[in-house]
Enzyme design. Structure first.
Site, PDB file in Angstrom:
ATOM      1  N   ASP A   1      35.024  50.185  46.082  1.00 12.99           N
ATOM      2  CA  ASP A   1      34.133  49.116  45.605  1.00 12.99           C
ATOM      3  C   ASP A   1      32.806  49.702  45.098  1.00 12.99           C
ATOM      4  OD1 ASP A   1      36.059  47.294  46.535  1.00 12.99           O
ATOM      5  OD2 ASP A   1      35.123  47.185  48.524  1.00 12.99           O
TER       6      ASP A   1
ATOM      7  N   ASP B   1      43.259  42.568  39.443  1.00 14.48           N
ATOM      8  CA  ASP B   1      44.396  41.779  39.939  1.00 14.48           C
ATOM      9  C   ASP B   1      44.713  40.647  38.966  1.00 14.48           C
ATOM     10  OD1 ASP B   1      44.237  43.124  42.658  1.00 14.48           O
ATOM     11  OD2 ASP B   1      42.241  42.222  42.519  1.00 14.48           O
TER      12      ASP B   1
ATOM     13  N   HIS C   1      37.365  49.466  42.118  1.00 10.15           N
ATOM     14  CA  HIS C   1      38.263  48.463  42.703  1.00 10.15           C
ATOM     15  C   HIS C   1      37.777  47.049  42.387  1.00 10.15           C
ATOM     16  CE1 HIS C   1      39.799  46.274  46.452  1.00 10.15           C
ATOM     17  NE2 HIS C   1      40.883  46.623  45.788  1.00 10.15           N
ATOM     18  N   ARG C   2      38.588  46.275  41.700  1.00 12.38           N
ATOM     19  CA  ARG C   2      38.221  44.921  41.222  1.00 12.38           C
ATOM     20  C   ARG C   2      36.966  45.002  40.339  1.00 12.38           C
ATOM     21  NH1 ARG C   2      38.854  41.606  47.035  1.00 12.38           N
ATOM     22  NH2 ARG C   2      40.625  42.825  47.768  1.00 12.38           N
TER      23      ARG C   2
ATOM     24  N   GLU D   1      47.101  45.235  38.660  1.00 13.59           N
ATOM     25  CA  GLU D   1      47.905  44.870  39.843  1.00 13.59           C
ATOM     26  C   GLU D   1      48.474  43.469  39.646  1.00 13.59           C
ATOM     27  OE1 GLU D   1      46.038  44.959  43.785  1.00 13.59           O
ATOM     28  OE2 GLU D   1      47.776  43.873  44.557  1.00 13.59           O
TER      29      GLU D   1
ATOM     30  N   GLU E   1      40.585  49.143  38.581  1.00 14.96           N
ATOM     31  CA  GLU E   1      41.716  48.360  39.086  1.00 14.96           C
ATOM     32  C   GLU E   1      41.344  46.889  39.069  1.00 14.96           C
ATOM     33  OE1 GLU E   1      43.925  46.351  42.547  1.00 14.96           O
ATOM     34  OE2 GLU E   1      41.785  46.477  42.110  1.00 14.96           O
TER      35      GLU E   1
ATOM     36  N   LYS F   1      49.897  40.240  40.975  1.00 19.63           N
ATOM     37  CA  LYS F   1      49.810  39.547  42.271  1.00 19.63           C
ATOM     38  C   LYS F   1      50.930  38.516  42.416  1.00 19.63           C
ATOM     39  CE  LYS F   1      46.150  41.174  44.539  1.00 19.63           C
ATOM     40  NZ  LYS F   1      46.379  41.902  45.796  1.00 19.63           N
TER      41      LYS F   1
ATOM     42  N   HIS G   1      41.521  37.971  42.402  1.00 19.88           N
ATOM     43  CA  HIS G   1      42.268  38.588  43.508  1.00 19.88           C
ATOM     44  C   HIS G   1      43.148  37.611  44.276  1.00 19.88           C
ATOM     45  CE1 HIS G   1      43.001  40.007  47.617  1.00 19.88           C
ATOM     46  NE2 HIS G   1      43.207  41.157  47.022  1.00 19.88           N
TER      47      HIS G   1
HETATM   48  O1  G3P Z   1      45.471  48.072  44.099  1.00 21.17           O
HETATM   49  C1  G3P Z   1      44.813  48.484  45.241  1.00 21.17           C
HETATM   50  C2  G3P Z   1      44.312  47.299  46.039  1.00 21.17           C
HETATM   51  O2  G3P Z   1      43.592  46.474  45.177  1.00 21.17           O
HETATM   52  C3  G3P Z   1      45.408  46.510  46.701  1.00 21.17           C
HETATM   53  O3  G3P Z   1      44.920  45.541  47.555  1.00 21.17           O
HETATM   54  O4  G3P Z   1      44.287  43.262  48.197  1.00 21.17           O
HETATM   55  O5  G3P Z   1      42.586  44.761  47.157  1.00 21.17           O
HETATM   56  O6  G3P Z   1      44.430  43.819  45.784  1.00 21.17           O
HETATM   57  P1  G3P Z   1      44.008  44.289  47.149  1.00 21.17           P
HETATM   58 MG    MG Z   2      44.087  44.848  43.907  1.00 25.15          MG
END
Ligand code: G3P
Ligand code: MG
Length: 240
Positions: free
Chosen positions: A228, A35, A6-7, A108, A33, A110, A48
């Site tokens: 994470d 953003d 994640h990120r 993702e 993943e 945004k 993000h």
């Molecule tokens: O894509 C899953 C998650 O990343 C969505 O929430 O706020 O972490 O971008 P956020």
């Molecule tokens: Mg995200």
């Protein structure tokens, strides 16, 4: 259980930086993943928040700054002095990190706060240029962006993001339309999500850093988690 970093590997590296992505690229996890926002001069950047305040030494909205202005700021030191010198990556920079790996890449969009006119087209053009279509999942809380992706290129896998508890999710998901549901952890365990899983649509859940919760989600039929701590969660499922 499929594991997405994640990120990038954001538990131990500054989120959405090349350092976090190099770590994810090294790991044998299913995917990563990140953003995407758009700058004042129309460049796609990986960060993000709408503003750079939390994750850099600067202030201001991405939409109001050029890429050159953004590149003057440090995006590593807020996390640890060890990462001083990290700059904001472009989407092209991040795709380059994963060019020779086989990770699935979840982009993702945004555009749920600021609409970023023309962003979908730019993202699709870049994916096509790099011939990465089969490795991409495009997700967003901006479901109109998901509709647009499907209209421009139905072959690209998409996912609608939700934080809410859903009622009749299949009706809505099929209307967008979208290929998958990405949903916040607690909401993923509601009975209506079992309807989505039973329909065969992939359900992926964020953000899951706890092994017990991850196991519960696996038992519920969730296909993937965003974490994470990709190395920790990968090792956990390997040992099961
Ligand atoms: O894509 C899953 C998650 O990343 C969505 O929430 O706020 O972490 O971008 P956020
Ligand atoms: Mg995200």
């Amino acid at each position: 259980m499929e594991i997405f970093a994640h990120r990038g590997a954001s538990g131990n590296f500054p989120e959405n930086t090349i350092a976090a992505f190099m770590e994810a690229a090294r790991l044998p996890v299913f995917g990563v993943e990140f953003d995407v926002h758009m700058t004042a001069d129309g460049e796609l950047v990986v960060i993000h928040d709408e503003s750079i305040d939390r994750t850099s030494d600067g202030t201001g909205y991405v939409k109001d700054m050029s890429l050159a202005e953004l590149k003057k700021h440090d995006f590593g030191n807020w996390f640890s002095p060890e990462f001083l010198g990290e700059t904001i990556p472009t989407l092209a920079d991040v795709l380059e990190v994963f060019d020779s790996t086989d990770h699935k890449l979840n982009i993702e969009l945004k555009s749920d706060i600021f609409p970023y006119e023309g962003m979908v087209e730019k993202v699709l053009d870049l994916i096509a240029e790099r011939q990465m279509e089969s490795r991409i999942i495009i997700s967003s809380f901006d479901h109109s962006a998901i509709s647009t992706v499907k209209r421009f290129n139905p072959q690209i896998e998409t996912a609608a993001l939700f934080m809410e508890v859903l009622v009749h999710p299949m009706d809505y998901l099929n209307k967008i339309p979208t290929d998958a549901l990405h949903i916040l952890f607690p909401a993923a365990l509601r009975p209506t999500i079992a309807e989505v899983i039973n329909s065969g649509m992939p359900v992926r859940t964020f953000t899951v850093n706890d092994k017990t919760y991850a196991q519960t989600l696996k038992q519920a039929g969730v296909q993937a988690i965003f974490t994470d701590y990709p190395e920790k969660l990968y090792s956990f499922f390997l040992s099961k």
